[in-house]
Design a protein around this motif. Structure first.
Motif, PDB file in Angstrom:
ATOM      1  N   ALA A 108      30.319 -31.057 -33.567  1.00  0.00           N
ATOM      2  CA  ALA A 108      31.072 -29.940 -33.005  1.00  0.00           C
ATOM      3  C   ALA A 108      31.909 -29.250 -34.082  1.00  0.00           C
ATOM      4  O   ALA A 108      32.047 -28.021 -34.095  1.00  0.00           O
ATOM      5  N   ARG A 109      32.472 -30.042 -34.996  1.00  0.00           N
ATOM      6  CA  ARG A 109      33.235 -29.451 -36.091  1.00  0.00           C
ATOM      7  C   ARG A 109      32.337 -28.571 -36.967  1.00  0.00           C
ATOM      8  O   ARG A 109      32.731 -27.489 -37.401  1.00  0.00           O
ATOM      9  N   LEU A 110      31.139 -29.080 -37.253  1.00  0.00           N
ATOM     10  CA  LEU A 110      30.218 -28.277 -38.058  1.00  0.00           C
ATOM     11  C   LEU A 110      29.903 -26.958 -37.370  1.00  0.00           C
ATOM     12  O   LEU A 110      29.905 -25.895 -38.011  1.00  0.00           O
ATOM     13  N   ALA A 111      29.648 -27.026 -36.065  1.00  0.00           N
ATOM     14  CA  ALA A 111      29.387 -25.789 -35.320  1.00  0.00           C
ATOM     15  C   ALA A 111      30.563 -24.837 -35.414  1.00  0.00           C
ATOM     16  O   ALA A 111      30.392 -23.612 -35.548  1.00  0.00           O
ATOM     17  N   ALA A 112      31.774 -25.376 -35.373  1.00  0.00           N
ATOM     18  CA  ALA A 112      32.966 -24.541 -35.468  1.00  0.00           C
ATOM     19  C   ALA A 112      33.078 -23.894 -36.843  1.00  0.00           C
ATOM     20  O   ALA A 112      33.441 -22.719 -36.964  1.00  0.00           O
ATOM     21  N   HIS A 113      32.767 -24.660 -37.887  1.00  0.00           N
ATOM     22  CA  HIS A 113      32.808 -24.092 -39.240  1.00  0.00           C
ATOM     23  C   HIS A 113      31.782 -22.970 -39.397  1.00  0.00           C
ATOM     24  O   HIS A 113      32.069 -21.931 -39.994  1.00  0.00           O
ATOM     25  N   VAL A 114      30.588 -23.183 -38.861  1.00  0.00           N
ATOM     26  CA  VAL A 114      29.559 -22.145 -38.951  1.00  0.00           C
ATOM     27  C   VAL A 114      30.001 -20.893 -38.206  1.00  0.00           C
ATOM     28  O   VAL A 114      29.912 -19.772 -38.732  1.00  0.00           O
ATOM     29  N   ARG A 115      30.500 -21.085 -36.993  1.00  0.00           N
ATOM     30  CA  ARG A 115      30.964 -19.938 -36.210  1.00  0.00           C
ATOM     31  C   ARG A 115      32.149 -19.242 -36.873  1.00  0.00           C
ATOM     32  O   ARG A 115      32.321 -18.033 -36.742  1.00  0.00           O
ATOM     33  N   GLY A 116      32.957 -20.002 -37.603  1.00  0.00           N
ATOM     34  CA  GLY A 116      34.113 -19.422 -38.275  1.00  0.00           C
ATOM     35  C   GLY A 116      33.777 -18.720 -39.577  1.00  0.00           C
ATOM     36  O   GLY A 116      34.675 -18.197 -40.241  1.00  0.00           O
ATOM     37  N   GLY A 117      32.499 -18.733 -39.967  1.00  0.00           N
ATOM     38  CA  GLY A 117      32.092 -18.031 -41.171  1.00  0.00           C
ATOM     39  C   GLY A 117      32.208 -18.829 -42.451  1.00  0.00           C
ATOM     40  O   GLY A 117      32.106 -18.277 -43.551  1.00  0.00           O
ATOM     41  N   ASP A 118      32.426 -20.143 -42.341  1.00  0.00           N
ATOM     42  CA  ASP A 118      32.547 -20.975 -43.528  1.00  0.00           C
ATOM     43  C   ASP A 118      31.174 -21.297 -44.109  1.00  0.00           C
ATOM     44  O   ASP A 118      30.170 -21.361 -43.391  1.00  0.00           O
TER      45      ASP A 118
END
Length: 264
Positions: A108-118
């Motif tokens: 879930a953290r990885l998905a959040a980073h991807v969605r956040g543009g990281d």
């Protein structure tokens, strides 16, 4: 996917680096893939047990992890790189369909980073046959693992530098330097003491699970720790974590198959 497949430019100056085995996925991909690979070649189960026991014996004798890593890839000497890549995707498809492959919070953290543009990079002692389908499925920008040497389309059994221990940290620092990324706003995730150099390469280290060495850093230095519990379903917590991330909250917290040929 390789590290060159997608560079860190244009990612808003932030990156997240993830160890893979027992961090993003709940299994050791190298052992799991080896068992699958031998089965698909028509080898009896005893063959896997013998080879796995050899690696475990090396580790139990205190041999460095990088030496065990090198020995693992000698098992594939003479086999087709393209055939291994094809079997890697088949292995991943079966594992994914069986459920429980990913760990819930790290995924879930990885998905959040991807969605956040990281910029998101996977770093692992495993190799591209296992890492590429995982990275593609999760939307990671790059995956860098141990690179087997290939001659004439076949693995020689030798590797370049194993992606083990301090090498992960060097890879993360190199990616940040090349991409002009600020370590003060980057994150890294790992589950084992061998991930220490990776975790120390950024200002936001996140410990996954209960490694006793890493627990000292959690208790003494305030490193964040998250669970390594397996994911059930399709990332049910991802939307909520992504919403927190985009609001700044997360950013501020440090069946038996027929034998097959491996020919291309």
């Amino acid at each position: 996917m390789t590290a060159a497949a997608a560079g860190p430019g244009g990612c808003g100056g932030r990156a997240a680096f993830f160890d893979v085995d027992e961090t993003l996925i709940g299994i050791k991909s190298m052992f799991d893939f080896l068992e699958f690979y031998l089965e698909r070649r028509g080898e009896p189960p005893a063959t896997y047990r013998r080879l796995a026991a050899e690696l475990h014996a090396m580790a139990a004798a205190g041999r460095p992890r990088r030496e065990v890593n090198r020995q693992y890839y000698r098992f594939y000497a003479g086999h087709s790189a393209s055939g291994l890549a094809r079997l890697g995707r088949e292995w991943f498809g079966r594992r994914l369909a069986a459920g429980g492959l990913f760990t819930a919070e790290p995924a879930a953290r990885l998905a959040a980073h991807v969605r956040g543009g990281d910029f998101v990079m996977l770093l692992s002692g495993s190799f591209s046959a296992c890492l590429d389908p995982i990275a593609d499925h999760l939307g990671a920008h790059a995956a860098l693992g141990t690179r087997p040497l290939i001659r004439g389309g076949d693995l020689t059994g030798e590797v370049l530098t194993p992606m083990i221990g301090p090498v992960k940290g060097r890879a993360a620092r190199a990616a940040m330097a090349v991409g002009g990324l600020d370590p003060a706003v980057c994150a890294a995730y790992g589950d084992h003491s061998s991930d220490l150099d990776l975790l120390r390469s950024v200002a936001r280290p996140v410990v996954v699970g209960d490694d006793p060495v890493l627990a000292e850093y959690v208790n003494r230095d305030g490193w964040e720790r998250i669970s390594a519990e397996p994911l059930t379903g399709e990332l049910p917590a991802a939307a909520a974590i992504t919403a927190r991330y985009e609001a700044g909250a997360v950013a501020d917290v440090p069946a038996q198959a027929a034998p097959v040929s491996l020919e291309a």
